[in-house]
Design an enzyme around this catalytic site. Structure first.
Site, PDB file in Angstrom:
ATOM      1  N   CYS A   1     -21.522  18.808   7.734  1.00  0.00           N
ATOM      2  CA  CYS A   1     -20.454  18.247   6.905  1.00  0.00           C
ATOM      3  C   CYS A   1     -20.029  16.930   7.557  1.00  0.00           C
ATOM      4  O   CYS A   1     -19.545  16.921   8.694  1.00  0.00           O
ATOM      5  CB  CYS A   1     -19.297  19.252   6.876  1.00  0.00           C
ATOM      6  SG  CYS A   1     -17.888  18.675   5.933  1.00  0.00           S
TER       7      CYS A   1
ATOM      8  N   CYS B   1      -4.324  14.374  -0.901  1.00  0.00           N
ATOM      9  CA  CYS B   1      -4.262  15.705  -1.514  1.00  0.00           C
ATOM     10  C   CYS B   1      -3.296  16.547  -0.682  1.00  0.00           C
ATOM     11  O   CYS B   1      -3.356  16.540   0.558  1.00  0.00           O
ATOM     12  CB  CYS B   1      -5.640  16.341  -1.557  1.00  0.00           C
ATOM     13  SG  CYS B   1      -6.808  15.372  -2.530  1.00  0.00           S
TER      14      CYS B   1
ATOM     15  N   CYS C   1      -4.414  19.140   2.207  1.00  0.00           N
ATOM     16  CA  CYS C   1      -5.514  18.708   3.081  1.00  0.00           C
ATOM     17  C   CYS C   1      -4.985  17.981   4.309  1.00  0.00           C
ATOM     18  O   CYS C   1      -4.182  17.045   4.188  1.00  0.00           O
ATOM     19  CB  CYS C   1      -6.444  17.796   2.275  1.00  0.00           C
ATOM     20  SG  CYS C   1      -7.677  16.955   3.276  1.00  0.00           S
TER      21      CYS C   1
ATOM     22  N   CYS D   1     -12.603  23.994   5.637  1.00  0.00           N
ATOM     23  CA  CYS D   1     -12.282  23.077   4.544  1.00  0.00           C
ATOM     24  C   CYS D   1     -10.816  22.655   4.556  1.00  0.00           C
ATOM     25  O   CYS D   1      -9.933  23.501   4.608  1.00  0.00           O
ATOM     26  CB  CYS D   1     -12.536  23.803   3.235  1.00  0.00           C
ATOM     27  SG  CYS D   1     -13.785  23.024   2.292  1.00  0.00           S
TER      28      CYS D   1
END
Ligand code: SF4
Length: 355
Positions: free
Chosen positions: A107, A118, A121, A335
């Site tokens: 990633c 966001c 995040c 994530c």
């Protein structure tokens, strides 16, 4: 001010051929050089035995070669590994390797921080410092291959720090290098670019380098998505999903829609049914992501029972759905948890897609 020497690691085949043509060299030299520096990861020019001494000397004098410094190397209980890579300007980015039985996914980050803010995040909370250069994107793959082995990485996902479609000038040549058989040779199906929904960039990616696409969707109604993914105020759901419908999908592929499960925010039965409605007509796969908390965040992860109920509604609508197992959450590598070290992050939203 003297012109900066080009960064050798960031030159795709076309740019390298152009540079070499200016030196009176034939284009096939570019393939040989790519094979050495990317395919075999040899950077000592003396070892490049099929390249003339004169050309090696010129490369060494007239190009530069920079690799990031590994500031931290963390291994999670599940084998996920995260590197904090220091850049010469004092910023640092994060890159995550996720090993699975049949694949190794890397990633990568495309920006130092992110301007899209966001609200769930950790990267968004940092703001944006700057775009990464092509060589800084490629250096993440090289670092991981150096440590894990040249064949350990089978898939690349642009899901690290940043919005790749706001840095296409640097991301497109990186994709060229990743796909070039003389450099890394990843098939387009093994590369995924993830976007929060920058519609003009999505069209350009489809036209110039169609790879797998993932959309950070996270809500099925504009009023919720405006809060979770503020870029939705510029490109609302209808516009984004139209762009998905015209994206040139690779044969037998689906667009992945990422959906973070936030307790009481976007996880109701009505949200699931609305999701089915808006995805209609799109070859879609839904990834449900149990929210990974980070310092300063007010959201809570949806309870497992709620995630299962949401998933079942989507499955009954005949849309492929998986609940993602959090990977590397004990080292903040999951994530939405990547933070890096972003200097002077600005919170503006420069939505221009680069020419
Ligand atoms: S989810 Fe992606 S686009 Fe949104 S703030 Fe985080 S890095 Fe940026």
């Amino acid at each position: 001010m003297p012109a900066q020497k080009p960064q050798l690691l960031g030159l795709d085949r076309q740019s390298l051929e152009f540079l070499l043509a200016g030196w009176g060299e034939s284009p096939f030299r570019a393939k040989q050089i790519l094979q050495w520096i990317h395919g075999r990861q040899i950077t000592d020019f003396a070892e490049m035995s099929n390249i003339s001494k004169a050309l090696r000397a010129r490369l060494s004098e007239e190009t530069q070669y920079a690799e990031p410094e590994i500031l931290a190397d963390q291994l999670a209980a599940d084998g996920t590994r995260k590197w904090l890579l220091g850049l010469p300007d004092g910023n640092a980015i994060e890159t995550v390797f996720i090993p699975e039985e049949d694949r190794g996914t890397l990633c990568v980050s495309s920006q130092v921080g992110c301007s899209l803010a966001c609200s769930f995040c950790a990267t968004g909370a940092q703001g944006l410092n700057r775009n990464l250069d092509t060589h800084e994107i490629i250096a993440q793959i090289r670092t991981a291959r150096q440590i894990q082995g040249l064949d350990a990485i089978t898939n690349i996902v642009f899901m690290g720090m940043g919005e790749p479609l706001l840095n296409l000038r640097q991301v497109l040549p990186a994709l060229d290098l990743l796909r070039d058989d003389f450099a890394y040779g990843f098939g387009p199906k093994r590369i995924t670019v993830s976007t929060a929904g920058v519609v003009p960039g999505l069209d350009r990616l489809g036209a110039e380098s169609p790879v797998n696409l993932a959309i950070s969707l996270h809500a099925s109604r504009d009023e919720v998505r405006d809060v979770l993914v503020p870029v939705n105020r510029h490109y609302p759901l209808a516009e984004l999903l139209d762009a998905c419908r015209r994206y040139p999908l690779l044969p037998r592929r689906r667009i992945t829609f990422e959906y973070v499960m936030l307790d009481g925010v976007n996880d109701s039965d009505a949200d699931a049914r609305a999701l089915l409605r808006i995805l209609s007509g799109i070859p879609a796969m839904v990834n449900l992501i149990p929210f990974n908390s980070f310092p300063g965040s007010d959201y809570q992860r949806s309870p497992q029972k709620r995630i299962d109920a949401f998933r079942d509604i989507i499955l009954r609508g005949d849309v492929m759905t998986v609940t993602r197992r959090p990977r590397g959450d004990d080292i903040a590598a999951a994530c939405g948890q990547l933070a890096g070290q972003v200097r002077d992050g600005r919170r503006s939203i420069p939505l221009r897609v680069q020419a």
